[in-house]
Scaffold this motif. Structure first.
Motif, PDB file in Angstrom:
ATOM      1  N   GLY A  85       0.819  -1.234   0.117  1.00 22.81           N
ATOM      2  CA  GLY A  85      -0.141   0.057  -0.104  1.00 22.81           C
ATOM      3  C   GLY A  85       0.913   1.350   0.036  1.00 22.81           C
ATOM      4  O   GLY A  85       2.087   1.191   0.428  1.00 22.81           O
ATOM      5  N   SER A  86       0.328   2.335  -0.584  1.00 25.06           N
ATOM      6  CA  SER A  86       1.027   3.451  -0.634  1.00 25.06           C
ATOM      7  C   SER A  86       1.378   4.178   0.904  1.00 25.06           C
ATOM      8  O   SER A  86       2.177   5.090   1.011  1.00 25.06           O
ATOM      9  CB  SER A  86       0.922   4.458  -1.757  1.00 25.06           C
ATOM     10  N   ASP A  87       0.641   3.835   1.915  1.00 26.93           N
ATOM     11  CA  ASP A  87       0.764   4.504   3.144  1.00 26.93           C
ATOM     12  C   ASP A  87       1.959   3.965   3.738  1.00 26.93           C
ATOM     13  O   ASP A  87       2.869   4.880   4.416  1.00 26.93           O
ATOM     14  CB  ASP A  87      -0.212   3.721   4.244  1.00 26.93           C
ATOM     15  N   ILE A 180       5.214  13.706  -3.642  1.00 22.50           N
ATOM     16  CA  ILE A 180       3.836  14.205  -4.394  1.00 22.50           C
ATOM     17  C   ILE A 180       3.064  12.779  -4.490  1.00 22.50           C
ATOM     18  O   ILE A 180       3.637  11.594  -4.951  1.00 22.50           O
ATOM     19  CB  ILE A 180       4.048  14.555  -5.931  1.00 22.50           C
ATOM     20  N   ASP A 181       1.981  12.735  -3.800  1.00 18.23           N
ATOM     21  CA  ASP A 181       1.140  11.347  -3.470  1.00 18.23           C
ATOM     22  C   ASP A 181       0.038  11.329  -4.429  1.00 18.23           C
ATOM     23  O   ASP A 181      -0.913  12.339  -4.547  1.00 18.23           O
ATOM     24  CB  ASP A 181       0.748  11.791  -2.149  1.00 18.23           C
ATOM     25  N   GLU A 182       0.187  10.695  -5.389  1.00 20.59           N
ATOM     26  CA  GLU A 182      -0.724  10.531  -6.849  1.00 20.59           C
ATOM     27  C   GLU A 182      -1.696   9.454  -6.508  1.00 20.59           C
ATOM     28  O   GLU A 182      -1.981   8.788  -7.500  1.00 20.59           O
ATOM     29  CB  GLU A 182       0.218  10.485  -7.826  1.00 20.59           C
ATOM     30  N   GLN A 206       2.188   6.394  -5.892  1.00 19.36           N
ATOM     31  CA  GLN A 206       1.052   5.994  -6.474  1.00 19.36           C
ATOM     32  C   GLN A 206       0.416   4.598  -5.743  1.00 19.36           C
ATOM     33  O   GLN A 206       1.260   3.956  -5.054  1.00 19.36           O
ATOM     34  CB  GLN A 206       1.339   5.683  -7.828  1.00 19.36           C
ATOM     35  N   THR A 207      -0.494   4.219  -5.884  1.00 18.11           N
ATOM     36  CA  THR A 207      -1.306   3.172  -5.413  1.00 18.11           C
ATOM     37  C   THR A 207      -2.129   2.395  -6.343  1.00 18.11           C
ATOM     38  O   THR A 207      -2.778   3.015  -7.360  1.00 18.11           O
ATOM     39  CB  THR A 207      -2.134   3.586  -4.241  1.00 18.11           C
ATOM     40  N   PHE A 208      -2.261   0.955  -6.200  1.00 18.28           N
ATOM     41  CA  PHE A 208      -3.051   0.366  -6.987  1.00 18.28           C
ATOM     42  C   PHE A 208      -4.473   0.143  -6.185  1.00 18.28           C
ATOM     43  O   PHE A 208      -5.471  -0.462  -6.649  1.00 18.28           O
ATOM     44  CB  PHE A 208      -2.592  -1.149  -6.853  1.00 18.28           C
TER      45      PHE A 208
HETATM   46  C1  LIG Z   1      -4.337  10.911  -0.419  1.00 13.27           C
HETATM   47  C2  LIG Z   1      -3.996   9.369  -0.119  1.00 13.27           C
HETATM   48  N1  LIG Z   1      -2.672   8.803  -0.153  1.00 13.27           N
HETATM   49  C3  LIG Z   1      -2.400   7.781   0.078  1.00 13.27           C
HETATM   50  C4  LIG Z   1      -3.460   6.844   0.554  1.00 13.27           C
HETATM   51  C5  LIG Z   1      -3.025   5.312   0.854  1.00 13.27           C
HETATM   52  O1  LIG Z   1      -3.615   4.284   0.140  1.00 13.27           O
HETATM   53  P1  LIG Z   1      -3.172   2.976   0.094  1.00 13.27           P
HETATM   54  O2  LIG Z   1      -2.291   2.639   1.372  1.00 13.27           O
HETATM   55  O3  LIG Z   1      -4.509   2.017  -0.070  1.00 13.27           O
HETATM   56  O4  LIG Z   1      -2.042   2.825  -1.153  1.00 13.27           O
HETATM   57  C6  LIG Z   1      -4.805   7.327   0.487  1.00 13.27           C
HETATM   58  C7  LIG Z   1      -5.952   6.326   0.817  1.00 13.27           C
HETATM   59  O5  LIG Z   1      -7.074   6.636   0.988  1.00 13.27           O
HETATM   60  C8  LIG Z   1      -5.018   8.594   0.330  1.00 13.27           C
HETATM   61  O6  LIG Z   1      -6.204   8.870   0.325  1.00 13.27           O
END
Ligand SMILES: Cc1ncc(COP(=O)(O)O)c(C=O)c1O
Length: 354
Positions: A85-87, A180-182, A206-208
């Motif tokens: 996850g992108s978190d 930059i959080d895309e 980025q995230t899936f």
């Molecule tokens: C702005 C933003 N960044 C990152 C995330 C994290 O997403 P994930 O961990 O599912 O990739 C979210 C999730 O809602 C988000 O709103």
């Protein structure tokens, strides 16, 4: 709290994820998931997977997947970092890049996880207010000599900056990290991944989970020049070397092969977003111009909390924030046309009865 929790963390306020209630079937428009399933090729690959292989660890380097991501964005595999996850990327970045005594800045209205992880890692931060109309003022971020994290499009406003505006921020802060959080870029924004070739201080995540209909699979990735990626790898190997599991690697590889399908799904979301926005405006809602798979809306006469509660009573879940500036707003994920019809119908009743 147990008596063993570190003193520094006793006052730590953790992140509250959007609710996932199980008491009844809701029209779930509160966590920005996709209403559409993964592509047929992804489902087929999962059906045909050899689950006996689960006894083995996954490839810790994620080689095949990194190559596929790199191919999609025309960058090198060594410029790609994979995460659970992108978190995770946000977490590792706050751990790795902000020197003690330095600060990281982000908007006052933004993804609240930034503040959470800053607190978790005792990183100093400063919130820069959005303008009256909830926009990021680019000049607030140019040449400020601080680390910066910005979601583009911003969440929960959905408003996007152009790649040219982001470049101005990156190029005028050459000695600081600009992250930059895309997460939502595929719904109408412009990715700045191509700019990593030019700037060694740019990290793009980025995230899936959103446009690639894969929130349950937990895959995020970052793009940057190799030294930044190597720093992230150092942190990842120091915390969880096998952070992307076998099933996720396999399904994500297929996801990339099915890129056309996901572009079509993002297109559908955009169309639904446009028609829902139009309907809401007819009901006297103020709707911010979103480039994401959600909208932020507010009604003149009815409070945000009240709308949230009444929708929930009627089986529709949206996200309400208690933050002062947006407490009269609600964030609504764009679901399928059928889901949005139910949402608009229930909301219409609430407005008429108010
Ligand atoms: C702005 C933003 N960044 C990152 C995330 C994290 O997403 P994930 O961990 O599912 O990739 C979210 C999730 O809602 C988000 O709103």
């Amino acid at each position: 709290m147990s008596r063993f929790l570190k003193e520094r963390l006793q006052g730590f306020v953790s992140y509250t994820p959007g609710e996932q209630p199980r008491d009844k079937q809701y029209v779930k428009l509160n966590t920005n998931e996709s209403p559409y399933p993964p592509a047929p090729g992804v489902l087929k690959a999962l059906e045909e997977a050899d689950y006996k292989d689960l006894r083995l660890y996954p490839d810790p380097t994620g080689k095949a997947l990194k190559e596929a991501v790199a191919g999609l964005y025309d960058i090198e595999p060594e410029q790609v970092f994979l995460s659970n996850g992108s978190d995770d990327i946000l977490n590792f970045s706050f751990m790795a890049f902000v020197e003690d005594g330095e600060e990281i800045v982000f908007p006052d209205i933004t993804y609240s996880f930034y503040e959470t992880i800053a607190d978790l890692h005792a990183v100093s931060y400063r919130r820069i207010p959005l303008t009256e109309d909830f926009r990021i003022r680019v000049s607030d971020y140019t040449g400020i000599g601080a680390n910066i994290v910005l979601p583009n499009p911003n969440a929960p406003t959905g408003i996007a900056l152009s790649a040219e505006e982001i470049e101005r921020i990156v190029s005028t802060n050459p000695d600081h990290l600009v992250l930059i959080d895309e997460a939502y870029v595929d719904f109408g924004g412009e990715s700045v991944i191509p700019l990593i070739k030019k700037y060694d201080n740019l990290l793009v995540s980025q995230t899936f989970s959103k446009s690639r209909c894969f929130a349950g699979g937990r895959l995020g990735f970052a793009a940057a020049q190799k030294p930044l990626i190597d720093d992230l790898l150092k942190i990842q190997y120091g915390t969880n070397p096998y952070n992307v599991n076998r099933i996720t690697q396999l399904a994500a590889l297929e996801t990339i092969r099915e890129d056309a399908y996901y572009k079509e799904m993002a297109d559908r979301i955009r169309k639904t977003r446009a028609s829902v926005t139009e309907e809401l405006r007819k009901m006297d809602f103020e709707v911010l111009p979103s480039e994401a798979n959600f909208i932020l809306m507010r009604h003149d006469r009815i409070g945000g909390q009240e709308i949230y509660e009444k929708l929930k009573e009627n089986g529709v879940l949206v996200r309400h924030f208690s933050t002062e500036r947006i407490k009269d707003h609600n964030r609504v994920t764009i679901g399928s046309d059928e889901q949005m019809e139910i949402f608009l119908e229930k909301l219409g009743q609430i407005v008429r009865e108010a």
